[in-house]
Enzyme design. Structure first.
Site, PDB file in Angstrom:
ATOM      1  N   ARG A 107       0.534  -1.482   0.379  1.00 32.11           N
ATOM      2  CA  ARG A 107      -0.313  -0.160   0.096  1.00 32.11           C
ATOM      3  C   ARG A 107       0.781   1.510   0.113  1.00 32.11           C
ATOM      4  O   ARG A 107       1.886   1.262   0.517  1.00 32.11           O
ATOM      5  CB  ARG A 107      -1.177  -0.105   1.555  1.00 32.11           C
ATOM      6  CG  ARG A 107      -1.300   1.484   1.386  1.00 32.11           C
ATOM      7  CD  ARG A 107      -2.518   1.180   2.270  1.00 32.11           C
ATOM      8  NE  ARG A 107      -4.009   0.275   1.707  1.00 32.11           N
ATOM      9  CZ  ARG A 107      -4.850   0.663   2.331  1.00 32.11           C
ATOM     10  NH1 ARG A 107      -5.244   1.973   2.727  1.00 32.11           N
ATOM     11  NH2 ARG A 107      -6.127   0.738   1.416  1.00 32.11           N
ATOM     12  N   HIS A 134      -7.026   0.446  -6.827  1.00 35.22           N
ATOM     13  CA  HIS A 134      -7.194   0.057  -5.652  1.00 35.22           C
ATOM     14  C   HIS A 134      -8.092  -1.175  -6.248  1.00 35.22           C
ATOM     15  O   HIS A 134      -9.237  -1.230  -6.068  1.00 35.22           O
ATOM     16  CB  HIS A 134      -8.041   0.713  -4.736  1.00 35.22           C
ATOM     17  CG  HIS A 134      -8.308  -0.022  -3.616  1.00 35.22           C
ATOM     18  ND1 HIS A 134      -7.423  -0.694  -2.742  1.00 35.22           N
ATOM     19  CD2 HIS A 134      -9.094   1.062  -2.132  1.00 35.22           C
ATOM     20  CE1 HIS A 134      -7.596  -1.072  -1.315  1.00 35.22           C
ATOM     21  NE2 HIS A 134      -8.247  -0.286  -1.307  1.00 35.22           N
ATOM     22  N   GLN A 137     -10.232  -3.773  -3.635  1.00 35.53           N
ATOM     23  CA  GLN A 137     -11.725  -3.184  -3.953  1.00 35.53           C
ATOM     24  C   GLN A 137     -12.771  -3.117  -5.049  1.00 35.53           C
ATOM     25  O   GLN A 137     -13.591  -3.529  -4.601  1.00 35.53           O
ATOM     26  CB  GLN A 137     -11.380  -1.615  -3.238  1.00 35.53           C
ATOM     27  CG  GLN A 137     -12.711  -0.722  -2.744  1.00 35.53           C
ATOM     28  CD  GLN A 137     -13.019  -1.714  -1.503  1.00 35.53           C
ATOM     29  OE1 GLN A 137     -12.301  -1.151  -0.292  1.00 35.53           O
ATOM     30  NE2 GLN A 137     -14.398  -2.013  -1.097  1.00 35.53           N
ATOM     31  N   ASP A 229     -17.031   7.762  -2.634  1.00 36.72           N
ATOM     32  CA  ASP A 229     -15.748   7.531  -1.755  1.00 36.72           C
ATOM     33  C   ASP A 229     -14.964   8.728  -1.549  1.00 36.72           C
ATOM     34  O   ASP A 229     -16.210   9.526  -1.699  1.00 36.72           O
ATOM     35  CB  ASP A 229     -14.796   6.800  -2.712  1.00 36.72           C
ATOM     36  CG  ASP A 229     -13.243   6.603  -2.095  1.00 36.72           C
ATOM     37  OD1 ASP A 229     -13.002   6.505  -0.916  1.00 36.72           O
ATOM     38  OD2 ASP A 229     -12.370   6.266  -3.162  1.00 36.72           O
ATOM     39  N   CYS A 269     -16.397   2.399  -0.418  1.00 36.89           N
ATOM     40  CA  CYS A 269     -14.681   1.559  -0.252  1.00 36.89           C
ATOM     41  C   CYS A 269     -15.251   1.285   1.380  1.00 36.89           C
ATOM     42  O   CYS A 269     -13.776   0.447   1.969  1.00 36.89           O
ATOM     43  CB  CYS A 269     -14.118   1.670   0.409  1.00 36.89           C
ATOM     44  SG  CYS A 269     -13.244   3.324  -0.668  1.00 36.89           S
ATOM     45  N   ARG A 297     -14.073  -8.717   0.940  1.00 35.51           N
ATOM     46  CA  ARG A 297     -12.653  -8.312   1.367  1.00 35.51           C
ATOM     47  C   ARG A 297     -11.792  -9.266   1.391  1.00 35.51           C
ATOM     48  O   ARG A 297     -10.552  -9.147   0.823  1.00 35.51           O
ATOM     49  CB  ARG A 297     -11.798  -6.162   2.332  1.00 35.51           C
ATOM     50  CG  ARG A 297     -12.508  -5.490   1.339  1.00 35.51           C
ATOM     51  CD  ARG A 297     -11.777  -5.646   0.001  1.00 35.51           C
ATOM     52  NE  ARG A 297      -9.935  -5.375   0.083  1.00 35.51           N
ATOM     53  CZ  ARG A 297      -9.520  -4.022   0.454  1.00 35.51           C
ATOM     54  NH1 ARG A 297     -10.349  -2.714   0.641  1.00 35.51           N
ATOM     55  NH2 ARG A 297      -7.963  -4.334   0.578  1.00 35.51           N
TER      56      ARG A 297
HETATM   57  N1   CP Z   1     -11.460  -0.001   1.795  1.00 36.72           N
HETATM   58  C1   CP Z   1     -10.128   0.086   2.242  1.00 36.72           C
HETATM   59  O1   CP Z   1      -9.481  -0.192   1.572  1.00 36.72           O
HETATM   60  O2   CP Z   1      -9.611   0.479   3.515  1.00 36.72           O
HETATM   61  P1   CP Z   1      -9.007   0.441   4.025  1.00 36.72           P
HETATM   62  O3   CP Z   1      -8.075   2.051   3.970  1.00 36.72           O
HETATM   63  O4   CP Z   1      -9.621   0.834   5.801  1.00 36.72           O
HETATM   64  O5   CP Z   1      -7.365  -0.655   3.932  1.00 36.72           O
HETATM   65  N1  NVA Z   2      -9.528   6.240  -2.557  1.00 35.85           N
HETATM   66  C1  NVA Z   2      -9.084   6.438  -0.880  1.00 35.85           C
HETATM   67  C2  NVA Z   2     -10.006   5.014  -0.874  1.00 35.85           C
HETATM   68  C3  NVA Z   2      -9.509   4.399   0.707  1.00 35.85           C
HETATM   69  C4  NVA Z   2      -9.810   3.386   1.198  1.00 35.85           C
HETATM   70  C5  NVA Z   2      -7.559   6.755  -0.819  1.00 35.85           C
HETATM   71  O1  NVA Z   2      -7.132   6.525  -1.296  1.00 35.85           O
HETATM   72  O2  NVA Z   2      -7.526   7.375   0.243  1.00 35.85           O
END
Ligand code: CP
Ligand code: NVA
Length: 309
Positions: A107, A134, A137, A229, A269, A297
């Site tokens: 991440r 992502h 997701q 989102d 999400c 997930r």
């Molecule tokens: N939706 C999602 O990826 O959540 P987190 O950022 O908590 O992992």
């Molecule tokens: N678009 C958001 C998703 C979080 C899971 C981000 O990147 O912060």
């Protein structure tokens, strides 16, 4: 199952249509078996490294739980542990981790970091969110759509809000399966033209469509599922105030739901900002499937890990 073994999952397009459908089938099977108390140790003795440079609740816990439930193990490495880019370069992180573990879920900010790890590690690298995509997701949303609507082809999704990483994975993953996407974003916050072009091509060959508007009511008019989102993604904190102004018309609330079909579901999400991109009333209401998707997930990532590691 062997088709994905050893492969990277840097973005949703790393899976073709057949692989996506097989992954969803396996995820549904593992979910049903898990609920019946049957958790096959498909990854006994295997270790996944979680290289996380941004915060996370769902992604971290579902990857860790997925590994444990499959008989394996996960090692969490936060930003302060590795200090990638300053203490150690992504290629050296890759070359080191491949000696100790069987896969890396990353991440991070730049998609280039995901690509650098994938290029330099001889073990699979999975995108657990970058600024660009992502994909996990998108897998969870697909499983949720399949469960709740009983089909993928012909489903109409409305995206209301920011043209961000999650939307990009949806566009590049869902249109190929015949899901139409109507996007309502403020003009300056739309999705990039290249992603839009690719998604429109995919949609056309699958009998679906991608529409872009700046009118949320128009986007949700025919929707089976309305999705939103955060207005400011991780890394965009300094823009939050400006974004709150730009996105004020793009809230998923009761008034917007009233412009959609009565059966339309709603998802997010998560994490959600109640009172910004979605009201508490809608997120916690009967049409919300956001927490079902959060659970999914776990199941899609179990399927992904079981096939790839
Ligand atoms: N939706 C999602 O990826 O959540 P987190 O950022 O908590 O992992
Ligand atoms: N678009 C958001 C998703 C979080 C899971 C981000 O990147 O912060």
């Amino acid at each position: 199952m062997a088709a994905l073994r050893g492969r990277d999952f840097t973005g949703i397009r790393d899976l073709d249509v057949g692989e996506l459908l097989e992954l969803l089938r396996l995820a549904a099977e593992l979910k049903a078996r898990s609920r019946a108390g049957d958790r096959p140790p498909l990854l006994s003795g295997k270790t996944l490294a979680l290289v996380f440079e941004k915060p996370s609740l769902r992604t971290r816990v579902t990857f860790e739980a997925a590994m444990l439930q499959l008989g394996g193990h996960a090692v969490y490495l936060g930003a302060q542990d590795i200090q990638m880019g300053s203490r150690e370069s992504p290629p050296d992180v890759a070359r080191t981790l491949e000696r100790a573990v069987d896969g890396i879920a990353v991440r991070t900010f730049a998609q280039e970091t995901v690509q650098a790890l994938a290029e330099h590690a001889r073990i699979p690298v999975l995108n657990a969110l970058s600024d660009w995509e992502h994909p996990c997701q998108a897998l969870a949303a697909l499983l949720t759509i399949q469960e709740r609507l009983g089909r993928l082809t012909g489903v109409r999704l409305a995206w209301v809000g920011d043209g961000n990483n999650v939307l990009r994975s949806f566009l590049l993953g869902m249109t190929r399966l015949g899901i139409s996407i109507a996007i309502a974003t403020p003009p300056r916050y739309g999705i990039d033209p290249e992603t839009l072009r690719a998604a429109r091509e995919d949609a056309a060959s699958a009998g679906a469509a991608v529409e872009v508007t700046d009118d949320p009511a128009q986007a949700v008019a025919g929707a089976d599922l309305i999705y939103t989102d955060a207005w400011a993604s991780m890394g965009q904190e300094a823009e939050a105030a400006a974004r709150r102004q730009a996105f004020a018309r793009f809230q998923v609330n009761a008034a917007l739901l009233a412009r959609a079909p009565r059966t339309a579901l709603v998802s997010h999400c998560l994490p959600a900002h109640r009172g910004e991109e979605i009201t508490g009333e809608v997120l916690d209401g009967p049409r919300s499937v956001a927490f079902d998707e959060a659970e999914n997930r776990l199941h899609v990532q179990k399927a992904l890990l079981a096939q790839i590691l």
